[in-house]
Scaffold this motif. Structure first.
Motif, PDB file in Angstrom:
ATOM      1  N   UNK A  76       0.834  -1.203   0.000  1.00  0.00           N
ATOM      2  CA  UNK A  76       0.000   0.000   0.000  1.00  0.00           C
ATOM      3  C   UNK A  76       0.869   1.254   0.000  1.00  0.00           C
ATOM      4  N   UNK A  77       1.918   1.260   0.811  1.00  0.00           N
ATOM      5  CA  UNK A  77       2.813   2.413   0.855  1.00  0.00           C
ATOM      6  C   UNK A  77       3.553   2.584  -0.469  1.00  0.00           C
ATOM      7  N   UNK A  78       3.937   1.469  -1.067  1.00  0.00           N
ATOM      8  CA  UNK A  78       4.628   1.548  -2.357  1.00  0.00           C
ATOM      9  C   UNK A  78       3.714   2.128  -3.428  1.00  0.00           C
ATOM     10  N   UNK A  79       2.471   1.671  -3.432  1.00  0.00           N
ATOM     11  CA  UNK A  79       1.524   2.165  -4.431  1.00  0.00           C
ATOM     12  C   UNK A  79       1.221   3.640  -4.213  1.00  0.00           C
ATOM     13  N   UNK A  80       1.179   4.080  -2.964  1.00  0.00           N
ATOM     14  CA  UNK A  80       0.914   5.482  -2.663  1.00  0.00           C
ATOM     15  C   UNK A  80       2.043   6.378  -3.167  1.00  0.00           C
ATOM     16  N   UNK A  81       3.292   5.908  -3.014  1.00  0.00           N
ATOM     17  CA  UNK A  81       4.440   6.656  -3.522  1.00  0.00           C
ATOM     18  C   UNK A  81       4.763   7.922  -2.766  1.00  0.00           C
ATOM     19  N   UNK A  82       4.225   8.087  -1.567  1.00  0.00           N
ATOM     20  CA  UNK A  82       4.436   9.320  -0.827  1.00  0.00           C
ATOM     21  C   UNK A  82       5.750   9.400  -0.076  1.00  0.00           C
ATOM     22  N   UNK A  83       6.387   8.245   0.152  1.00  0.00           N
ATOM     23  CA  UNK A  83       7.678   8.222   0.833  1.00  0.00           C
ATOM     24  C   UNK A  83       8.583   7.204   0.142  1.00  0.00           C
ATOM     25  N   UNK A  84       9.876   7.321   0.404  1.00  0.00           N
ATOM     26  CA  UNK A  84      10.840   6.365  -0.140  1.00  0.00           C
ATOM     27  C   UNK A  84      12.045   6.292   0.785  1.00  0.00           C
ATOM     28  N   UNK A  85      12.786   5.195   0.688  1.00  0.00           N
ATOM     29  CA  UNK A  85      14.034   5.033   1.422  1.00  0.00           C
ATOM     30  C   UNK A  85      15.176   5.427   0.486  1.00  0.00           C
ATOM     31  N   UNK A  86      15.828   6.530   0.803  1.00  0.00           N
ATOM     32  CA  UNK A  86      16.786   7.092  -0.150  1.00  0.00           C
ATOM     33  C   UNK A  86      18.095   6.318  -0.218  1.00  0.00           C
ATOM     34  N   UNK A  87      18.308   5.378   0.698  1.00  0.00           N
ATOM     35  CA  UNK A  87      19.572   4.635   0.664  1.00  0.00           C
ATOM     36  C   UNK A  87      19.620   3.638  -0.483  1.00  0.00           C
ATOM     37  N   UNK A  88      18.457   3.108  -0.901  1.00  0.00           N
ATOM     38  CA  UNK A  88      18.467   2.093  -1.959  1.00  0.00           C
ATOM     39  C   UNK A  88      17.501   2.397  -3.109  1.00  0.00           C
ATOM     40  N   UNK A  89      16.429   3.135  -2.848  1.00  0.00           N
ATOM     41  CA  UNK A  89      15.410   3.348  -3.871  1.00  0.00           C
ATOM     42  C   UNK A  89      15.825   4.449  -4.842  1.00  0.00           C
ATOM     43  N   UNK A  90      15.203   4.429  -6.021  1.00  0.00           N
ATOM     44  CA  UNK A  90      15.584   5.340  -7.084  1.00  0.00           C
ATOM     45  C   UNK A  90      14.328   5.951  -7.703  1.00  0.00           C
ATOM     46  N   UNK A  91      14.451   6.505  -8.891  1.00  0.00           N
ATOM     47  CA  UNK A  91      13.321   7.125  -9.592  1.00  0.00           C
ATOM     48  C   UNK A  91      12.932   6.285 -10.795  1.00  0.00           C
ATOM     49  N   UNK A  92      11.633   6.178 -11.029  1.00  0.00           N
ATOM     50  CA  UNK A  92      11.167   5.504 -12.241  1.00  0.00           C
ATOM     51  C   UNK A  92      11.316   6.406 -13.460  1.00  0.00           C
ATOM     52  N   UNK A  93      11.237   7.692 -13.253  1.00  0.00           N
ATOM     53  CA  UNK A  93      11.361   8.653 -14.338  1.00  0.00           C
ATOM     54  C   UNK A  93      12.634   9.452 -14.223  1.00  0.00           C
ATOM     55  N   UNK A  94      12.712  10.573 -14.952  1.00  0.00           N
ATOM     56  CA  UNK A  94      13.957  11.354 -14.954  1.00  0.00           C
ATOM     57  C   UNK A  94      14.139  12.266 -13.751  1.00  0.00           C
ATOM     58  N   UNK A  95      13.073  12.428 -12.883  1.00  0.00           N
ATOM     59  CA  UNK A  95      13.168  13.455 -11.853  1.00  0.00           C
ATOM     60  C   UNK A  95      12.299  13.100 -10.644  1.00  0.00           C
ATOM     61  N   UNK A  96      12.848  13.399  -9.474  1.00  0.00           N
ATOM     62  CA  UNK A  96      12.116  13.314  -8.223  1.00  0.00           C
ATOM     63  C   UNK A  96      12.272  14.633  -7.477  1.00  0.00           C
ATOM     64  N   UNK A  97      11.232  15.008  -6.747  1.00  0.00           N
ATOM     65  CA  UNK A  97      11.311  16.142  -5.836  1.00  0.00           C
ATOM     66  C   UNK A  97      11.056  15.611  -4.440  1.00  0.00           C
ATOM     67  N   UNK A  98      12.008  15.875  -3.547  1.00  0.00           N
ATOM     68  CA  UNK A  98      11.954  15.322  -2.197  1.00  0.00           C
ATOM     69  C   UNK A  98      11.945  16.430  -1.151  1.00  0.00           C
ATOM     70  N   UNK A  99      11.353  16.142  -0.025  1.00  0.00           N
ATOM     71  CA  UNK A  99      11.337  17.076   1.101  1.00  0.00           C
ATOM     72  C   UNK A  99      12.602  16.891   1.921  1.00  0.00           C
ATOM     73  N   UNK A 100      13.700  17.302   1.329  1.00  0.00           N
ATOM     74  CA  UNK A 100      15.009  17.203   1.977  1.00  0.00           C
ATOM     75  C   UNK A 100      15.721  18.549   1.850  1.00  0.00           C
TER      76      UNK A 100
END
Length: 295
Positions: free
Chosen positions: A271-295
């Motif tokens: 459910x969290x994966x499908x929502x896409x609202x958070x990610x673990x930046x140590x291993x996860x990446x982007x499906x497209x060319x760009x991500x915007x993160x609250x960092x």
């Protein structure tokens, strides 16, 4: 928090339990874990298997092929030592349910014990399947003398039969913690099971370069193939709270403001994966060319 080791005991072959004590400790819920900073460069996560307002309890298996954390705990931490302990975090929370099937393999019993206590306190039906190599390697057997507990030393747990039985109870939930093959088999029998992994899931996906916009910092970083998002962010001088660097602890979770993450962690559920609202930046990446993160 700087806590004192006030008790230490063996609870199974190569498993030691520590009581970490201090005044007015933050509360926690079943499924929570804490970081132990063993040295400045050695931080490890351990599930809370018990405790109270003045102490936490963890149990640590000596891993012969580990990365040094368990050996440090077994060889260097004794009663009277002070240890830096992080605040409890919970990526494996116990949901409200009418009944539960708990499945534990080896040291995977540690987060399950408080869940059983909570289910018992709530008056919910529960069952436990607990497997291990030998009885002497299985921690806390003395606490599990109950007809609702099935203990199996050696061999494979009959997970399909257990899941089929719990499926007859509407509103039941399934929880598992232990070695990867056991959890894979549990998810094959029950895709809705809640699981916690001690080792990362192997992911066979191509790595593509992408751009990450760090909205709070006003910085944009390029993440090449073969470089993790966490490494690229750190190289830009942005501090990120992190620990395991392999997608198992949940420490480096970041909010995704725009773009679609490609999840490679072992923490988030479907459910969290499908929502896409958070990610673990140590291993996860982007499906497209760009991500915007609250960092």
């Amino acid at each position: 928090m700087l806590l004192e080791i006030t008790a230490r005991r063996a609870v199974a072959d190569d498993v030691v339990e520590l009581a970490l004590s201090g005044p007015d400790l933050p509360g926690w819920a079943p499924g929570a874990h804490v970081d132990l900073t063993l040295t400045p460069d050695l931080v490890r996560q351990y599930s809370l298997c018990g405790g109270g307002p003045d102490h936490y309890r963890v149990a640590v298996l000596r891993e012969a092929a580990g990365r040094g954390g368990s050996a440090f705990v077994h060889d260097r931490l004794h009663v009277g030592e002070l240890v830096e302990v992080g605040l409890p975090r919970n990526t494996f929370p116990l949901v409200d349910a009418r009944g539960y099937l708990f499945v534990a393999g080896g040291i995977g019993i540690t987060p399950i014990l408080p869940m059983i206590d909570a289910a018992e306190a709530a008056g919910a039906d529960w069952q436990l399947l607990y497997g291990g190599r030998t009885r002497s390697s299985m921690a806390y057997l003395e606490r599990l003398d109950d007809p609702r507990v099935t203990v199996q030393a050696g061999g494979l747990l009959d997970l399909r039969a257990a899941v089929a039985g719990i499926a007859q109870a509407p509103g039941a939930a399934v929880y598992g913690c232990g070695p990867a093959p056991m959890l894979d088999a549990l998810l094959a029998a029950c895709p809705a099971a809640h699981v916690e992994r001690f080792t990362p899931v192997e992911v066979d996906l191509p790595e593509r370069p992408f751009e990450a916009v760090l909205a709070r910092s006003g910085v944009t970083v390029q993440v090449p193939a073969g470089t993790s998002l966490l490494t690229a962010v750190e190289a830009a001088g942005i501090d990120v709270l992190q620990s395991c660097r392999e997608g198992t602890c949940g420490t480096c979770e970041a909010v995704v403001l725009d773009g679609e993450p490609e999840h490679r962690d072992s923490v988030l559920d479907e459910a969290d994966r499908a929502d896409g609202g958070v990610m673990m930046v140590c291993v996860s990446r982007a499906r497209g060319p760009r991500l915007v993160l609250d960092l």
